[in-house]
Design a protein around this motif. Structure first.
Motif, short mmCIF file in Angstrom:
data_model
loop_
_atom_site.label_atom_id
_atom_site.label_comp_id
_atom_site.label_asym_id
_atom_site.label_seq_id
_atom_site.Cartn_x
_atom_site.Cartn_y
_atom_site.Cartn_z
N CYS A 1 -28.28 18.46 35.49
CA CYS A 1 -28.23 17.02 35.19
C CYS A 1 -29.51 16.55 34.48
O CYS A 1 -29.44 15.79 33.52
CB CYS A 1 -28.00 16.22 36.46
SG CYS A 1 -26.37 16.52 37.20
N PHE B 1 -21.99 19.32 38.67
CA PHE B 1 -21.74 19.24 37.24
C PHE B 1 -20.39 19.89 36.94
O PHE B 1 -20.31 21.05 36.53
CB PHE B 1 -22.86 19.99 36.47
CG PHE B 1 -23.11 19.44 35.11
CD1 PHE B 1 -24.20 18.62 34.86
CD2 PHE B 1 -22.25 19.72 34.06
CE1 PHE B 1 -24.44 18.11 33.60
CE2 PHE B 1 -22.48 19.21 32.79
CZ PHE B 1 -23.58 18.40 32.56
N ASP C 1 -15.34 19.62 33.52
CA ASP C 1 -14.84 18.58 32.62
C ASP C 1 -15.98 17.71 32.10
O ASP C 1 -15.88 17.11 31.03
CB ASP C 1 -13.73 17.76 33.26
CG ASP C 1 -14.13 17.05 34.53
OD1 ASP C 1 -15.18 17.37 35.11
OD2 ASP C 1 -13.35 16.18 34.97
N GLU C 2 -17.10 17.66 32.82
CA GLU C 2 -18.27 16.93 32.34
C GLU C 2 -18.91 17.65 31.15
O GLU C 2 -19.50 17.02 30.27
CB GLU C 2 -19.29 16.73 33.46
CG GLU C 2 -20.36 15.74 33.11
CD GLU C 2 -21.22 15.35 34.29
OE1 GLU C 2 -22.43 15.19 34.09
OE2 GLU C 2 -20.69 15.20 35.40
N SER D 1 -16.75 16.60 28.24
CA SER D 1 -17.04 15.21 27.94
C SER D 1 -18.39 15.07 27.22
O SER D 1 -18.51 14.33 26.23
CB SER D 1 -17.04 14.40 29.23
OG SER D 1 -17.36 13.07 28.98
#
Length: 137
Positions: A60, A101, A104-105, A108
């Motif tokens: 992140c 995390f 799909d992130e 995106s």
């Protein structure tokens, strides 16, 4: 399981296509984008920092750093983003989940980077681009 495999493949397709279209580079092998940035070249430092953060499990924080440094007028940031998201995509699902995390992130984030660089047309040219792999921002 099938959904995760599908996501993983969509991320590979997007990253490989962008490497070919924008940088005219063919990946050395699937799921690995090789942009061959020379050490000390512009953008290489960001790429190296992001990959070190991925190895340290700071996913992140690495993505936050990437977004702080993105400049749509600088293709080196796009190269760093492709390397970063490809490295994330290569991680096992269990590690991604442990680091909060989800896969799909990754998709995106990669598509958001494409939009920032004005590459929506490339995204929509991919299979299912109009209603398939490209999440809405």
């Amino acid at each position: 399981m099938y959904h995760q495999d599908w996501l993983m493949r969509q991320i590979e397709i997007i990253a490989e296509t962008l490497a070919r279209v924008v940088f005219r580079k063919a990946p050395a092998r699937r799921a690995e984008i090789v942009l061959q940035q020379k050490s000390g070249a512009p953008g290489a430092e960001l790429t190296e920092t992001l990959l070190a953060m991925v190895r340290a499990g700071e996913l992140c924080a690495a993505e936050d750093l990437l977004y702080e440094r993105l400049d749509p007028d600088d293709r080196d940031g796009l190269a760093a983003a492709l390397c970063f998201y490809s490295a994330l995509n290569a991680l096992p699902d269990a590690e991604l989940e442990a680091r909060n995390f989800p896969r799909d992130e990754i998709l995106s984030g990669l598509t958001d980077v494409c939009r920032r660089y004005g590459l929506e047309d490339v995204l929509h040219a991919l299979p299912g681009g109009e209603d398939g792999p490209i999440p809405d921002a």
